[in-house]
Design an enzyme around this catalytic site. Structure first.
Site, mmCIF file in Angstrom:
data_model
loop_
_atom_site.group_PDB
_atom_site.id
_atom_site.type_symbol
_atom_site.label_atom_id
_atom_site.label_comp_id
_atom_site.label_asym_id
_atom_site.label_seq_id
_atom_site.Cartn_x
_atom_site.Cartn_y
_atom_site.Cartn_z
ATOM 1 N N GLU A 181 -22.240 -44.899 -104.158
ATOM 2 C CA GLU A 181 -22.558 -44.323 -105.461
ATOM 3 C C GLU A 181 -21.517 -44.726 -106.511
ATOM 4 O OE1 GLU A 181 -23.354 -40.187 -104.870
ATOM 5 O OE2 GLU A 181 -25.008 -40.588 -103.509
ATOM 6 N N ASN A 203 -15.748 -39.799 -106.272
ATOM 7 C CA ASN A 203 -16.945 -39.409 -105.540
ATOM 8 C C ASN A 203 -16.582 -38.289 -104.577
ATOM 9 O OD1 ASN A 203 -19.111 -39.807 -103.195
ATOM 10 N ND2 ASN A 203 -19.922 -40.729 -105.051
ATOM 11 N N HIS A 422 -35.506 -28.998 -97.713
ATOM 12 C CA HIS A 422 -34.210 -29.627 -97.968
ATOM 13 C C HIS A 422 -33.211 -29.177 -96.914
ATOM 14 C CE1 HIS A 422 -30.327 -30.051 -100.440
ATOM 15 N NE2 HIS A 422 -30.710 -31.255 -100.075
ATOM 16 N N GLU A 511 -31.545 -42.480 -100.357
ATOM 17 C CA GLU A 511 -30.829 -42.553 -101.629
ATOM 18 C C GLU A 511 -29.870 -43.741 -101.559
ATOM 19 O OE1 GLU A 511 -28.339 -39.499 -104.468
ATOM 20 O OE2 GLU A 511 -27.826 -39.659 -102.357
ATOM 21 N N GLU A 517 -29.685 -38.565 -110.579
ATOM 22 C CA GLU A 517 -28.770 -37.430 -110.700
ATOM 23 C C GLU A 517 -27.511 -37.791 -111.495
ATOM 24 O OE1 GLU A 517 -27.740 -36.185 -106.783
ATOM 25 O OE2 GLU A 517 -26.456 -37.902 -106.373
#
Length: 711
Positions: A181, A203, A422, A511, A517
């Site tokens: 990310e 992160n 989830h 992802e 996000e």
């Protein structure tokens, strides 16, 4: 036969034996392998000292110069030199197979293969290096057959090299054992070292390893116009491969993710490494349409795939990402499952996953023809989940007092809407595996056929990394276990995909990159979605969660000044350009209700396809896809543009000749701009045929989407 003739015969036999010895000891030019169309040529040979090497050319141009192969072991002699070729076999293979879901209806798997058996005389060990050359690139791997002198072994490092032919333009992420990310950096490879410090942004879990370490898929463009992509396929029971750059010689070398004690792989023969892949073309679009990664994976393990269904969904998610709502039921700073009595705690009034609110999402999905609703923050434990080294974080079956699982199951079923559960593990993997069977049984009992799993934070067991061999085995275990219950998996923060969705098609999403996000955390760069299809999506689809119409986050949370680096029109285009069989309409229902004319595209767009065409493409600048809906004669076009205003020029020759279609074009207005005027869009209709040509303006950070319906 006289003595003279006999001597001639003996001399000839000795000469033939000597030639064979030279060939199989690698002291000659090597063995050549051509792709079926002969544009790609790979060469395998042994260098001095019995070092395995390979090279690759495309249409006569160097793609990979002579590069070394081999592995360094923790104990004993390495598997890097001292080899002789003891056997060599070539073969050709061709098949056409149908994916369970995908960008095309059928995939051609056609390659020429070279399998070289190497014997290490000193140790009496042998390995096989297998090369498969397709029209779109090369895959090769190490194979370790069962044998007496190489049974159990520990990898210290894999030493596969990719010697590049120049200082290429690269689209890169910092090499990291725990996250992908990061924002993509575009630079020449020679600039990586100077740009690395700025590229490593904070992160929740990260472990960089080198000032020139890079992640795969690594996309590059050479100065002579070759597009080159390096990645891996079929990552099973092995550590993920990153790349370390020798920026003086422009040589990339494999760098495996270690475990908690620094070892990089525990192997027992017979076993295999993943495939190392090199996709190459002189056309950018060929990289996007390559199916090499999937072709190097095994066919599906499932006899029955009827339960695996592409899905379009909404969810209780974006309002929490923006800070409008919370995952947590109350404002306690410390809770313990089985001890904390939530019925005696005070709700914070911002908990989004409550029965009444979730019913509103179910109603919206049913009214607009969507398939499912995802709910996050439904289960106990969210108050102190993040940043804590807690083993027992969640049990995945105990809902908060305001979330009625049975009632929502009944209500969703009455509206013909599926629910997506989830499971945030908080990277406490041992805890998740303890609860996995119970959690999946709970899901099925309450009508859930899909799960979004998450692995935020540092791993437990401590010291393990997200991309190490142990964790990669866990991710696959979770997918296999889910299949026993006919559950589809959408894994976030897990290892980046390597085509395993062919073998395990219930892995319907991942992802493993910066998704939408991050638009609420400061924003993705405007060129982000013009790069991801060339990098992250090479290994499989991404749950990017597009469809944000209210691009100013402060509208939902006045304390958050972030904004979405995209126009509204481009948000529609992402449903076509960011391929996934799992697509989320990520914004809030009340926002969509204000823009139902634009939301119509999200309602119409398919999530499974019979055909895909790349109409325009240049990594970092723009991509235009056209896709044909599964089982229908309808097409959808999407264009994603970087921060520079551009004009797109396409023709509609992909349509059936002689047919007429109605095209609805959702485009940037003339004054649209992702920073200053993101919601300025136009909608117009026109009749199109295969002879139609279109010139369309694309704003900075913009794009367009087109639905093309057969008359």
């Amino acid at each position: 036969m006289n003595r003279k003739q006999n001597n001639k015969s003996l001399n000839y036999s000795k000469l033939l034996a000597f030639i064979c010895l030279l060939i199989f000891s690698g002291n000659v030019s090597g063995q050549e392998l051509k792709s079926p169309d002969a544009n790609l040529v790979a060469n395998f040979s042994l260098a001095d000292g019995g070092v395995p090497t390979y090279s690759l050319k495309y249409k006569g141009k160097d793609v990979i110069k002579t590069s070394k192969l081999g592995l360094e072991l923790k104990e004993g002699k390495s598997l890097m030199n001292g080899f002789a070729i003891s056997d060599s076999k070539t073969s050709t293979f061709s098949e056409t197979w149908k994916p369970v879901w995908g960008e095309v209806k059928e995939i051609l798997n056609h390659y020429n293969e070279l399998a070289v058996t190497l014997t290490q005389k000193e140790t009496n060990r042998f390995i096989i290096i297998r090369l498969r050359l397709f029209n779109d690139g090369l895959g090769f791997r190490y194979e370790f057959p069962e044998q007496k002198n190489l049974d159990y072994f520990v990898i210290k490092e894999e030493k596969t090299q990719f010697a590049l032919a120049g200082d290429h333009k690269a689209f890169w992420l910092p090499g990291d054992y725990d996250t992908q990310e990061y924002s993509t950096v575009t630079s020449n490879l020679s600039e990586v070292r100077s740009k690395m410090k700025a590229a490593v942004t904070p992160n929740a879990s990260q472990t960089t390893f080198s000032p020139t370490g890079l992640q795969t898929p690594l996309m590059m463009k050479s100065k002579d116009g070759l597009y080159i992509n390096i990645h891996e396929a079929a990552l099973i029971n092995y550590s993920l491969m990153s790349l370390n750059l020798d920026d003086k010689n422009m040589v990339l070398e494999s760098w495996l993710t270690p475990d908690a004690v620094g070892d990089k792989g525990y192997m027992q023969a017979p076993c295999l490494s993943p495939w190392r892949t090199i996709i190459v073309s002189d056309k950018a679009g060929d990289i996007l349409t390559s199916k090499l990664t999937y072709n190097l994976n095994e066919p599906t393990k499932f006899k029955d795939v009827s339960w695996i269904k592409p899905t379009k969904y909404v969810g209780v998610w974006w309002e929490m990402i923006t800070g409008k709502s919370t995952w947590a039921y109350n404002d306690l700073t410390s809770v313990q499952l089985g001890i904390t009595d939530y019925s005696k705690t005070k709700p914070n009034g911002k908990h989004a996953a409550n029965t009444a609110h979730v019913k509103e999402y179910i109603d919206f999905a049913a009214k607009n023809g969507l398939d499912a609703v995802l709910v996050e923050g439904w289960n106990e434990g969210w108050e102190d989940w993040f940043g804590k080294t807690k083993d027992y974080v969640f049990d995945f079956v105990t809902p908060y007092p305001d979330f009625d699982v049975q009632e929502l199951h009944r209500y969703a079923a009455s509206k013909n809407i599926k629910m997506i559960m989830h499971h945030e593990t908080s990277s406490s993997v041992r805890n998740y595996e303890r609860h996995l069977d119970t959690a999946y049984k709970f899901m099925k009992a309450n009508g859930y056929d899909a799960v979004k799993s998450g692995y935020v934070g540092n791993m437990i067991p401590r010291g393990e990394h997200h991309y190490g061999q142990w964790l990669n085995n866990h991710y696959l275990y979770a997918i296999q276990k889910a299949a026993e219950y006919k559950i589809m998996v959408n894994a976030h923060e897990a290892v980046r995909p390597t085509g395993l969705a062919r073998t395990y098609p219930n892995l319907i999403g991942n992802e493993s990159a910066r998704g939408t996000e991050y638009e609420a955390f400061g924003g993705n760069n405007a060129d982000h979605t013009t790069i991801l299809p060339f990098t992250r999506l090479i290994g499989g689809p991404m749950d990017y969660t597009p469809g944000i119409f209210e691009t100013r986050v402060s509208v939902y949370n006045p304390e958050n000044n972030s904004f979405v680096h995209s126009t509204l029109a481009r948000q529609l285009a992402l449903y076509v350009t960011m391929y996934s069989p799992l697509q989320m309409a990520a914004d809030l229902p009340e926002t969509y209700n204000k823009y139902m004319d634009a939301f119509q595209f999200i309602k119409d767009v398919a999530v499974d396809w019979d055909d895909t065409k790349v109409l325009e493409a240049e990594p970092g600048d723009y991509i235009t896809f056209a896709r044909k809906a599964k089982g229908k004669d309808n097409w959808f076009v999407g264009r994603t543009n970087d921060e520079v205003a551009r004009t797109s020029k396409i023709d509609f020759s992909f349509l059936d000749s002689g047919k007429k279609y109605t095209a609805t074009i959702y485009a940037d207005a003339k004054d649209a701009n992702y920073e200053t005027n993101p919601k300025a869009y136009t909608i117009r209709k026109m009749e199109v045929t295969s002879k139609t040509k279109l010139t369309q303006y694309c704003a900075p950070g913009g794009g367009y989407a087109i639905s093309i319906m057969a008359k």
